[in-house]
Design a protein around this motif. Structure first.
Motif, short mmCIF file in Angstrom:
data_model
loop_
_atom_site.label_atom_id
_atom_site.label_comp_id
_atom_site.label_asym_id
_atom_site.label_seq_id
_atom_site.Cartn_x
_atom_site.Cartn_y
_atom_site.Cartn_z
N ASP A 1 68.71 -23.76 32.03
CA ASP A 1 68.35 -23.01 30.82
C ASP A 1 67.54 -21.76 31.16
O ASP A 1 67.61 -20.76 30.44
CB ASP A 1 67.55 -23.90 29.87
CG ASP A 1 68.40 -24.97 29.20
OD1 ASP A 1 69.64 -24.86 29.25
OD2 ASP A 1 67.82 -25.93 28.66
N PHE A 2 66.75 -21.83 32.23
CA PHE A 2 65.97 -20.66 32.64
C PHE A 2 66.79 -19.67 33.44
O PHE A 2 66.28 -18.61 33.81
CB PHE A 2 64.73 -21.09 33.44
CG PHE A 2 63.56 -21.48 32.57
CD1 PHE A 2 62.94 -20.54 31.77
CD2 PHE A 2 63.09 -22.78 32.57
CE1 PHE A 2 61.86 -20.89 30.97
CE2 PHE A 2 62.00 -23.15 31.77
CZ PHE A 2 61.39 -22.19 30.97
N GLY A 3 68.04 -19.99 33.75
CA GLY A 3 68.92 -19.01 34.37
C GLY A 3 69.51 -19.38 35.71
O GLY A 3 70.30 -18.60 36.26
N ALA A 4 69.16 -20.53 36.27
CA ALA A 4 69.77 -20.94 37.54
C ALA A 4 71.27 -21.15 37.35
O ALA A 4 71.71 -21.71 36.35
CB ALA A 4 69.12 -22.22 38.05
N GLN A 5 72.06 -20.68 38.30
CA GLN A 5 73.51 -20.83 38.21
C GLN A 5 74.01 -22.10 38.90
O GLN A 5 75.12 -22.55 38.63
CB GLN A 5 74.18 -19.58 38.80
CG GLN A 5 74.00 -18.36 37.89
CD GLN A 5 73.73 -17.08 38.66
OE1 GLN A 5 72.74 -16.98 39.37
NE2 GLN A 5 74.62 -16.10 38.52
#
Length: 255
Positions: A137-141
């Protein structure tokens, strides 16, 4: 400002700045009395922000915009500056690089993840199984479960941002590609990348960098990760929880 004993703990703070009318530091242009300010960091030699009043150098204060909540402001200095300096100052991040972020769901790691992703990185987060969705959710792929997945699957990254140290830190050195870098805040690295660099650092106050972090919060590019907000009377128990707490712990000095 009224000084406080050096033994008072606390390293970062957000408060209303009050002045006695005297200049706090020569050569620094001050904002009007009563101006809201973020204290990036108290000097590490004395800390002191878990108190109603603390004396700080004016150069360590950055304005808090009126549309940023006090609690959010209090969560930014250490986490935000640690992430910024680790990525852009010590890590020398460049657009298009891959970044492995340990503790990607934590207070610092979530900031690193967001800043790296916004700057054009491919971000791989790590943590426990329960942290997977938060990190994504914080942006890790991608996400590596440190208990169940093979850390070696993340081999060949340009930059590792380590907040854990120990065995994870040592194993992480082997993941860095030639010319890459391991950056850690967990103490001197116990292993070096074979064909790269390793650096450990202690975050420093920086007004301009903190202003960059705050602006990203204002325009929605950066979210804080607040896990617990407690009154000053409960500070000891808040910093010594019986159960694992996610995110940043905030102490509210005044109701």
């Amino acid at each position: 400002m009224i000084g406080i004993p050096a033994a008072s703990p606390g390293g970062d703070d957000q408060s209303i700045e009050e002045r006695s009318g005297r200049t706090a530091a020569q050569g620094v242009q001050h904002e009007p009395a009563g101006h809201l300010g973020i204290q990036p960091l108290a000097d590490w030699t004395r800390d002191g922000t878990l108190a109603e009043y603390v004396a700080v150098e004016a150069r360590n204060l950055a304005p808090l915009p009126g549309d940023v909540d006090f609690t959010v402001g209090a969560s930014l200095p250490i986490s935000g500056l640690t992430a910024w300096q680790g990525l852009f100052v010590h890590g020398r991040f460049q657009v298009g690089q891959s970044v492995l972020v340990h503790g990607a769901a934590g207070g610092v790691g979530s900031m690193v993840t967001q800043l790296a992703r916004e700057a054009g990185a491919y971000v791989i987060g790590t943590g426990r199984a329960a942290d997977r969705q938060t990190a994504l959710d914080f942006g890790a792929q991608e996400f590596v479960d440190l208990d169940n997945d093979a850390l070696s699957d993340a081999n060949g990254v340009d930059l590792v941002f380590d907040v854990i140290g120990g065995d994870i830190g040592k194993r992480s050195a082997g993941l860095v590609r030639a010319g890459g870098m391991l950056v850690t805040i967990a103490g001197p690295p116990e292993a070096q990348p074979a064909d790269g660099l390793a650096v450990d650092f202690v975050v420093e106050a920086d007004r301009a960098q903190l202003s960059e972090v705050v602006q990203r919060v204002r325009d929605g590019r950066l979210r804080t990760n607040i896990g617990n907000v407690s009154p000053l009377d409960d500070a000891v128990s808040a910093f010594n929880p019986t159960e694992r707490t996610k995110g940043k712990t905030i102490i509210r000095v005044r109701p």
